[in-house]
Design an enzyme around this catalytic site. Structure first.
Site, PDB file in Angstrom:
ATOM      1  N   GLY A  21      82.143  65.579  64.024  1.00 55.89           N
ATOM      2  CA  GLY A  21      83.162  66.530  63.582  1.00 55.89           C
ATOM      3  C   GLY A  21      83.445  67.543  64.660  1.00 55.89           C
ATOM      4  N   VAL A  26      76.524  63.938  63.673  1.00 55.81           N
ATOM      5  CA  VAL A  26      75.459  63.588  62.729  1.00 55.81           C
ATOM      6  C   VAL A  26      74.872  62.237  63.120  1.00 55.81           C
ATOM      7  CG1 VAL A  26      74.852  63.207  60.323  1.00 55.81           C
ATOM      8  CG2 VAL A  26      76.623  64.867  60.904  1.00 55.81           C
ATOM      9  N   ASP A 135      83.376  76.345  52.535  1.00 57.30           N
ATOM     10  CA  ASP A 135      84.109  75.234  53.171  1.00 57.30           C
ATOM     11  C   ASP A 135      84.069  73.994  52.273  1.00 57.30           C
ATOM     12  OD1 ASP A 135      85.652  74.043  55.124  1.00 57.30           O
ATOM     13  OD2 ASP A 135      83.959  73.420  56.353  1.00 57.30           O
TER      14      ASP A 135
END
Length: 747
Positions: A21, A26, A135
């Site tokens: 991202g 990740v 978020d």
């Protein structure tokens, strides 16, 4: 980007990339210490180099590490290794809700409500620990293989909004709350707004606001009204639409104040999609007091349109919204500045200086569908305040007193008239015929049929429906039961007279009540292909879900069992879990070190570790004693699947050379008596390893020729010996001399 095999913090081995991202990447990794797979979110270098950001990020991530809930991705640790900052999290096998929506299109109502309840439950747990997500978006929500929802990235958003988030990296502007877009104070209600936008996307397949830039979209959240979901898709439940519209109100005080309140309404819609949810939003601070007339209150109680209430805006058909005070149009440059980088002081002073949200008493005016449920859906603060009514408005007290006096006077007058009539005080000499006429007229009026408006009892419990009918004077009713998968057991499905119809009080009323779904027997689908079994159970009327697990006997993709088990009685519409085989569990074992072991010992050690013995070879090795293992096909301590084959090599010791010995020449004698005698001559090569036959013959004469070889000698430094015997076996070797040469060839 980290390469597979990289070890972080001397503990976590990187396996592969799961996703990337704007702020982090990740990875799937293995925790060598606890022998489990985890997800590791590693901050990108742009953020890792900002120590101010890192310190806030660590503090927020550590606070979220204390959250434990089935709908929240667990955070195990926050670490730093050689300048790399990363979070160690629970590894959830699945896809993001955004990917799920892209794959499946808009979700059906039942699934959307179920997902919404799970997300809100995760938020409720976080908010109870004073952790705000900031978020919420489908990209931060994971749908596991079993269909469970997990919310991730708690804590990271707060650190991000303090200093580093830019218009290119924000990624959440489609779900941002108006107060966040303005750069104002955000709290639990900001998460509820973002969840409302997410629910909107789940049922419509799109976000409400689209624009060319992030700034344009943020301004839409502040200024524009969204297209209502049912305008796009009329099949969306009106009740669920109202929940979405309330959750996405521009002003925080008009939304659900808590995730618990949102969950309560979601559960009500889940139990009865036709329920009418009417909720008056909390009063806006500073707004004038709103006066509701008796007529207004009666309209609200009857569930009619609230359009008669003056000076109010409307959300959907029934939600009353207090008028908003006028606001200055947002400054576009300010919005852009906020999206580029929120002010540093906002984060630093958040805990100490953030204004506390005023405590408003909720005035939730709602249609009471069930006497039993009324107390459950009233906010606990309302119930406590209702119980404490010592402080009465003096004006109200005066009005009550005057009303009481007036009522007493009216009762006294009526009593006087009644007694006067009975006693004949008011005849004043009238003729008997006139009195008879009056009695007849009174009797006719009394016998006029009284009409009663039929109340709407659909959706109420049987008990609440019975109460509603009796309250308006209708007592000739009968309850009949009918199976239903759509209406909860014990609640009214239909009524034989339409609501608001004027009927005589003795009209026969038939009220149909749900007896719940029909009980069915669960079909045995064991051993079937998972898709085939799913279709069978679905056609039978159940809601099948899949859960995967390893099984040593059942082939991968086949159904192991169901819960409830086959043959059980279950109501139509209820959920059945299908346990589907993933095949044999691939256990990971460590390859033992075979070096220096004998062949038999090496084989035993491999079998004990759950590995298979492969090919055994033998080779010369001058450094390893003969008979010991000196090489294996899979290195020691390597982790492999159970049952993996391992080959190894045994040492034959130092390599030995082989020689061919050659004898050539003759033997002779001076004894004339032996010249005519036939003798047997044998020639040997002798060395340190033994004596070997090289030549043998029978002959006579004074000289006998010798020529022979012996192959496979270990040495090349032997000597020649010979024996001469007569036919009688007499040894006459001493009578002969030899002239024989010995030579060697390497084989």
């Amino acid at each position: 980007m980290l390469k597979p095999g990289t070890i972080l913090d001397d503990r976590y081995e990187i396996i592969d990339v799961v996703g990337t991202g704007g702020m982090s990447t990740v990875y799937r990794a293995k925790d060598e210490r606890l022998r489990r797979f985890v997800a590791i979110k590693v901050l990108k270098s742009d953020y890792s180099s900002d120590q101010n950001f890192v310190s806030k990020f660590r503090a927020e991530a550590q606070s979220s590490a204390g959250l434990t809930h089935p709908n929240i991705v667990s955070v195990y640790d926050v670490c730093e290794d050689d300048g790399r900052y990363f979070i160690v999290m629970e590894l959830v096998e699945g896809i993001t809700l955004k990917e799920y929506i892209n794959l499946n299109g808009r979700l059906n109502m039942n699934q959307a409500i179920d997902f919404s309840i799970q997300i809100a439950s995760g938020l409720e747990a976080a908010h109870e620990h004073h952790v705000i997500h900031r978020d919420i978006k489908p990209q931060n929500i994971i749908v596991s293989k079993s269909g469970n929802i997990k919310v991730t990235d708690f804590g990271i958003a707060k650190a991000a909004t303090s200093t580093t988030m830019s218009t290119t990296g924000i990624g959440s502007v489609h779900y941002i709350s108006p107060e966040q877009a303005r750069g104002g104070y955000s709290d639990e209600r900001s998460d509820i707004y973002s969840l409302g936008i997410t629910m909107y996307e789940m049922v419509t397949g799109r976000v409400p606001f689209e624009g060319d830039t992030n700034v344009a979209i943020a301004l839409m959240h502040i200024q524009n009204e969204m297209i209502q979901p049912r305008e796009l898709y009329p099949d969306i439940y009106p009740s669920f639409e109202k929940i979405i519209l309330k959750a996405t109100q521009k002003k925080p005080e008009r939304r659900y104040l808590t995730a618990a309140a949102l969950i309560a309404d979601l559960n009500r819609v889940k139990d009865n999609p036709n329920i009418d949810i009417i909720v008056a939003t909390p009063t806006v601070p500073g707004a004038p007091t709103q006066q509701f007339t008796n007529e207004d209150m009666q309209k609200i109680k009857n569930g009619s349109a609230i359009k008669g209430v003056a000076n109010h805006d409307y959300v959907g058909d029934d939600t009353v919204v207090a008028p908003a005070s006028s606001e200055v149009s947002p400054d576009r440059s300010r919005i852009e500045a906020i999206l580029k980088a929120a002010e540093q002081e906002e984060y630093d002073d958040y805990e100490e200086e953030a204004p506390r949200r005023p405590e408003h008493r909720k005035t939730n005016l709602k249609k009471v569908d069930d006497e039993e449920d009324e107390e459950y859906y009233r906010p606990s603060r309302d119930r406590e305040e209702d119980e404490d009514e010592d402080d009465v408005d003096p004006k109200l007290e005066k009005a009550v007193m005057i009303g009481g006096i007036a009522a007493a006077v009216i009762v006294a007058v009526l009593l006087f008239v009644f007694i006067g009539n009975m006693a004949g005080w008011f005849d004043f000499g009238k003729k008997k015929e006139e009195a008879t006429t009056t009695e007849t007229t009174t009797e006719e009026v009394t016998e006029e049929v009284k009409m009663i408006e039929m109340p709407d009892v659909v959706g109420l419990s049987q008990k609440a429906a019975e109460k509603s009918l009796k309250e308006v004077g209708l007592n000739n009713f009968k309850f009949v039961e009918e199976n239903s998968t759509d209406v909860k057991e014990g609640y009214v499905i239909s009524q034989n007279v339409e609501a608001k119809t004027q009927i005589p009080k003795d009209t026969q009323l038939i009220i149909t009540v749900s007896s719940g779904a029909e009980e069915l027997e669960v079909t045995d689908v064991k051993g079937m292909d998972e898709d085939e079994a799913f279709e069978i159970l679905e056609k039978q009327g159940f809601k099948p879900t899949r859960s995967y697990k390893f099984d040593d006997e059942m082939e991968k993709g086949k159904v192991i069992s169901t819960d409830p088990k086959a043959g059980s009685k279950l109501k139509a519409g209820e959920t059945i879990i299908m346990y589907v085989s993933e095949g044999k569990e691939e256990k990971i074992v460590e390859v033992p070190d075979l070096t220096g072991l004998t062949e038999a010992t090496a084989k035993g050690k491999l079998e004990s570790a759950g590995l298979k013995v492969g090919q055994v070879n033998y080779e010369y090795n001058s450094d390893v004693p003969e008979g010991e293992v000196f090489r294996q096909s899979v290195a020691a301590k390597t982790e492999v699947k159970e049952g993996t084959t391992v080959d190894f090599v045994i040492s034959k010791g130092a390599e030995k050379k082989s020689y061919r010995g050659k004898v050539k020449g003759s033997i002779s004698t001076d004894d004339e008596d032996l010249w005519d005698v036939n003798v047997k001559v044998t020639v040997f090569i002798a060395d340190d390893s033994g004596t070997y036959l090289a030549f043998q013959t029978s002959d006579s004469g004074d000289t006998i020729k010798v020529k022979g070889t012996y192959e496979g000698l270990s040495y090349n430094n032997g000597t020649v010996t010979f024996i001469v015997e007569t036919e009688d076996g007499e040894d006459v070797t001493s009578s002969y001399s030899q002239d024989i040469t010995l030579s060697y060839e390497e084989m």
